[in-house]
Enzyme design. Structure first.
Site, PDB file in Angstrom:
ATOM      1  N   GLY A  46       0.836  -1.189   0.000  1.00 32.07           N
ATOM      2  CA  GLY A  46       0.000   0.000   0.000  1.00 32.07           C
ATOM      3  C   GLY A  46       0.872   1.242   0.000  1.00 32.07           C
ATOM      4  N   GLN A  51       3.187   9.899   1.084  1.00 31.01           N
ATOM      5  CA  GLN A  51       4.451   9.151   1.114  1.00 31.01           C
ATOM      6  C   GLN A  51       5.327   9.453  -0.103  1.00 31.01           C
ATOM      7  OE1 GLN A  51       2.367   5.202   2.127  1.00 31.01           O
ATOM      8  NE2 GLN A  51       4.349   5.063   3.121  1.00 31.01           N
ATOM      9  N   CYS A  94       6.108  -0.073   7.039  1.00 26.29           N
ATOM     10  CA  CYS A  94       5.687   1.107   6.278  1.00 26.29           C
ATOM     11  C   CYS A  94       6.851   1.552   5.406  1.00 26.29           C
ATOM     12  CB  CYS A  94       5.288   2.225   7.242  1.00 26.29           C
ATOM     13  SG  CYS A  94       4.787   3.744   6.404  1.00 26.29           S
ATOM     14  N   LEU A  95       6.566   1.852   4.142  1.00 27.42           N
ATOM     15  CA  LEU A  95       7.635   2.315   3.242  1.00 27.42           C
ATOM     16  C   LEU A  95       8.289   3.587   3.765  1.00 27.42           C
ATOM     17  CD1 LEU A  95       5.935   1.757  -0.252  1.00 27.42           C
ATOM     18  CD2 LEU A  95       7.652   0.315   0.865  1.00 27.42           C
ATOM     19  N   HIS A 136      -4.289   1.484   7.694  1.00 29.49           N
ATOM     20  CA  HIS A 136      -2.931   2.052   7.720  1.00 29.49           C
ATOM     21  C   HIS A 136      -2.797   3.184   6.690  1.00 29.49           C
ATOM     22  CE1 HIS A 136       1.625   1.537   7.917  1.00 29.49           C
ATOM     23  NE2 HIS A 136       1.467   2.257   6.839  1.00 29.49           N
ATOM     24  N   GLU A 137      -3.298   2.931   5.467  1.00 23.83           N
ATOM     25  CA  GLU A 137      -3.134   3.938   4.406  1.00 23.83           C
ATOM     26  C   GLU A 137      -4.005   5.163   4.677  1.00 23.83           C
ATOM     27  OE1 GLU A 137      -0.624   3.639   2.638  1.00 23.83           O
ATOM     28  OE2 GLU A 137      -0.293   1.517   3.054  1.00 23.83           O
ATOM     29  N   HIS A 140      -2.429   7.542   6.967  1.00 22.47           N
ATOM     30  CA  HIS A 140      -1.463   8.453   6.330  1.00 22.47           C
ATOM     31  C   HIS A 140      -2.137   9.745   5.866  1.00 22.47           C
ATOM     32  CE1 HIS A 140       2.362   6.386   6.236  1.00 22.47           C
ATOM     33  NE2 HIS A 140       1.851   5.301   5.718  1.00 22.47           N
TER      34      HIS A 140
HETATM   35 ZN    ZN Z   1       2.688   3.466   5.696  1.00 18.02          ZN
END
Ligand code: ZN
Length: 176
Positions: A46, A51, A94-95, A136-137, A140
């Site tokens: 995701g 991000q 998480c990226l 989670h997304e 963000h």
């Molecule tokens: Zn993340």
């Protein structure tokens, strides 16, 4: 497809509440496809627009087996309409927080309303990995990273682990 640079913590953009997308914005498709390419390149399931430094409410998710054909879901202006089930704690990566996994407690089932890239209103609901990934997304888009989503005790531990991960040069897509 050109990929984008991933913004990592601590970056103030990751703590910002993002703006709604204009459904008539014709640049959204290009941005969404670039986000997807960036997600796949970094082995993520995701990615949210903040991000990649764009403070808009746009998310790409693909929780399918990485061995299978890519099947991204593009969510414009997603909104959680229901969460159900007893809260479960699980490690999340998480990226934007490379090199670590942080235990986050969430209700397993999420129902989310969103618009697709053609402006059609859609509904998605899931438990399991997808249910967690949706939450989670969408976090963000509200300026919430893993450090804000976890408990205060886990935050202290996670910040220490993250410092170590950064010191050894952890890159987006690395979880441990
Ligand atoms: Zn993340």
């Amino acid at each position: 497809m050109k990929t984008l640079n991933i913004v990592t913590a601590p970056d103030p953009g990751l703590l910002t509440v993002c703006e709604e997308c204009d459904l008539n914005d014709r640049s959204l498709k290009k941005l969404a496809n670039r986000m997807a390419a960036t997600m796949y390149k970094n082995n993520g399931c995701g990615i949210a627009a903040p991000q990649v430094g764009i403070l808009k409410r746009l998310v790409v998710i693909d929780c399918n087996d990485p061995e299978e054909e890519p099947d991204p879901i593009f969510l414009v202006n997603p909104e959680i309409v229901a969460l159900e089930g007893d809260p479960v704690e699980e490690g999340e990566g998480c990226l934007s927080v490379p090199g670590i996994s942080v235990p986050v407690t969430r209700q397993p089932f999420a129902r989310v309303r969103y618009f697709d890239l053609d402006g059609n209103e859609c509904l998605i609901e899931s438990d399991g990995l997808l249910g967690r990934c949706l939450q989670h997304e969408i976090d963000h888009l509200n300026g919430i990273t893993l450090f804000e989503a976890c408990s205060p005790i886990n935050k202290v531990k996670a910040l220490h682990e993250y410092q170590d991960a950064i010191a050894r040069g952890a890159r987006p897509g690395e979880v441990s």
